[in-house]
Scaffold this active site. Structure first.
Site, PDB file in Angstrom:
ATOM      1  N   ASP A 193      -6.013  -3.061   2.672  1.00 34.23           N
ATOM      2  CA  ASP A 193      -6.504  -1.449   3.117  1.00 34.23           C
ATOM      3  C   ASP A 193      -7.000  -1.017   1.662  1.00 34.23           C
ATOM      4  O   ASP A 193      -7.843  -1.605   1.100  1.00 34.23           O
ATOM      5  CB  ASP A 193      -5.232  -0.837   3.507  1.00 34.23           C
ATOM      6  N   TYR A 220      -9.174   9.435   0.833  1.00 33.74           N
ATOM      7  CA  TYR A 220     -10.412   9.314   1.809  1.00 33.74           C
ATOM      8  C   TYR A 220     -11.500  10.218   1.436  1.00 33.74           C
ATOM      9  O   TYR A 220     -12.579   9.666   1.411  1.00 33.74           O
ATOM     10  CB  TYR A 220      -9.841   9.604   3.262  1.00 33.74           C
ATOM     11  N   HIS A 239      -3.631  -5.647  10.817  1.00 31.39           N
ATOM     12  CA  HIS A 239      -3.956  -4.782   9.434  1.00 31.39           C
ATOM     13  C   HIS A 239      -2.963  -5.010   8.586  1.00 31.39           C
ATOM     14  O   HIS A 239      -3.233  -5.256   7.379  1.00 31.39           O
ATOM     15  CB  HIS A 239      -4.389  -3.489   9.774  1.00 31.39           C
TER      16      HIS A 239
END
Length: 468
Positions: free
Chosen positions: A240, A386, A443
């Site tokens: 990630d 982000y 993930h």
């Protein structure tokens, strides 16, 4: 020549020019020079940096205990009547988190988990926890060092483990145990000093109040942390955001990074996108036999990624808005975070009544991660990465275009959000010595399949040793 043929020739020329631009644009871009001591703290930037470094280099062992009143307040919040909209008939997680499943989780959290909180607290502090000040921010990290007698006759390396969102250092615990070998495990030829920091703005690591702290700047901070701890050369393992930050470290500081291993290798460039569509036309030529469904058909993969990336568009544009909705809202935050552990682990878990959470995880482990976000009030600060990542300033660093010559290993777990072929990745990772595929896992590999991830990392280190 007819007008139609002239048009065809014109289109071919235009298409050729576009292809040339795609394959040559920003090729071989040099690495940007980022400031190594950029100040992110709320206090005034020190005038005398050497004095600051001398005074801030202390690494403090800490163990944070939460007062009973804080835990009791959380229990009271979880005890309030739940006025939730009933799920649609015959629907599990297809519309988002199923409220019947959420009620069950909240009941367990309140009645079974919280009464054992002191036990969980001891569990969370089983490793050595530290903080130190890096560029004005207090950074938290786990640090496990091998004793000298453990390293005799073994390859001994430091390894930096980097987590992502919505995870924390908690998801790395099993992997840490496997990397940090005890004296009794003498059959293993490798032993590691393990450093696992909480990213800035996550858990016990301080967030910044200044815009601009993106993955590239965090890469600088992580490198400075490793140097602070005395590690001039080290391995990196990340998924990630940890993958992005680790990649940036390998690109910006190849003199420090022995090797970079990731379970989420990505490359977002026009050339990479073009190659993906070409490979989609001839899957057997580009994907290893038996693993074609990791990548193709590309339309299905893109649709899945689009369905699962709504959170990203929100956090990349208005992270503080969703932060307000989740802050001091344990039930809402649990639903928001746990939903990712459902669908990012396996897309088919949408069709399970509990989102498949019980298939791959223990509820105590998932709630540990939720508690960290809740107790540290870090949900908003964790999401701001982000916004910074997709900023014009971060994009203009063109780090995906800068070749990386550090030995690289990419491991792919089938149920992850997206995968990239070696055909794509080799444009950036010029020393891709390790490329593997597993049908099991998603993930959150370190949390879900730590044995597989650990063994894959060891295989990567073994290849590194053979070539160096």
């Amino acid at each position: 020549m007819s007008s139609s043929r002239i048009l065809m020739v014109f289109l071919v020329i235009v298409f050729g020019v576009i292809l040339k631009h795609i394959f040559s644009s920003l090729a071989g871009v040099p690495a940007p020079h980022l400031p190594l001591n950029q100040w992110w703290g709320d206090e005034e930037e020190p005038i005398d940096w050497q004095a600051y470094l001398d005074n801030s280099s202390e690494v403090v062992n800490n163990r944070i205990l939460y007062e009973e009143s804080i835990i009791n307040d959380l229990k009271e919040q979880l005890s309030r009547p739940l006025d939730l909209t009933e799920p649609m008939k015959g629907v599990n997680f297809e519309y988002g988190f199923n409220t019947e499943a959420l009620k069950s989780i909240i009941k367990y959290w309140r009645d079974e988990y919280l009464p054992r909180w002191r036990e969980r607290e001891i569990f969370l502090w089983q490793f050595n926890h530290f903080t130190t000040n890096i560029q004005g921010l207090q950074l938290h990290f786990l640090h496990l060092m091998a004793y000298d007698d453990q390293t005799i006759g073994k390859h001994h390396y430091p390894v930096l483990l980097l987590h992502g969102w919505p995870g924390s250092v908690r998801e790395l615990f099993d992997l840490i145990h496997k990397l940090y070998q005890s004296e009794s495990e003498k059959n293993n030829n490798y032993i590691f000093n393990v450093i696992a920091p909480s990213l800035p703005g996550y858990a016990w690591s301080q967030g910044t109040s200044k815009p601009g702290l993106g993955p590239a700047q965090i890469a600088v901070m992580m490198r400075n942390l490793m140097l602070r701890l005395g590690y001039k050369k080290f391995f990196i393992q990340g998924g990630d955001w940890g993958s992005t930050i680790g990649s940036h470290m390998a690109t910006l500081f190849p003199e420090n990074v022995l090797g970079y291993h990731s379970n989420f290798c990505t490359l977002m460039t026009p050339k990479s996108t073009f190659k993906a569509f070409v490979a989609n036309l001839f899957p057997s030529l580009f994907a290893p036999s038996g693993f074609e469904d990791f990548f193709f058909p590309i339309s299905h993969k893109l649709l899945y990624f689009l369905e699962e990336s709504g959170y990203m568009h929100l956090q990349a544009t208005k992270p503080d808005t969703i932060g307000i909705a989740l802050h001091s809202n344990p039930i809402g935050m649990a639903a928001y975070i746990l939903e990712k552990f459902s669908t990012w682990t396996n897309a088919s878990y949408l069709h399970y009544p509990d989102g498949g959470l019980s298939k791959r995880f223990k509820l105590d482990d998932l709630l540990d991660n939720i508690m960290i976000y809740y107790l540290t009030d870090s949900i908003t600060t964790s999401q701001r990465i982000y916004k910074e990542h997709f900023s014009k300033e971060q994009m203009n660093l063109y780090l995906d275009y800068v070749p990386t010559y550090v030995p690289t290993g990419c491991v792919r777990f089938k149920n992850d959000l997206i995968h990239f072929l070696d055909f794509q990745l080799e444009d950036k990772y010029r020393n891709l010595i390790h490329s593997t595929y597993y049908h099991e896992g998603g993930h959150f590999a370190a949390f879900e399949v730590p044995d597989i991830l650990y063994n894959d990392f060891l295989s990567f280190v073994q290849k590194f040793n053979k070539e160096n």
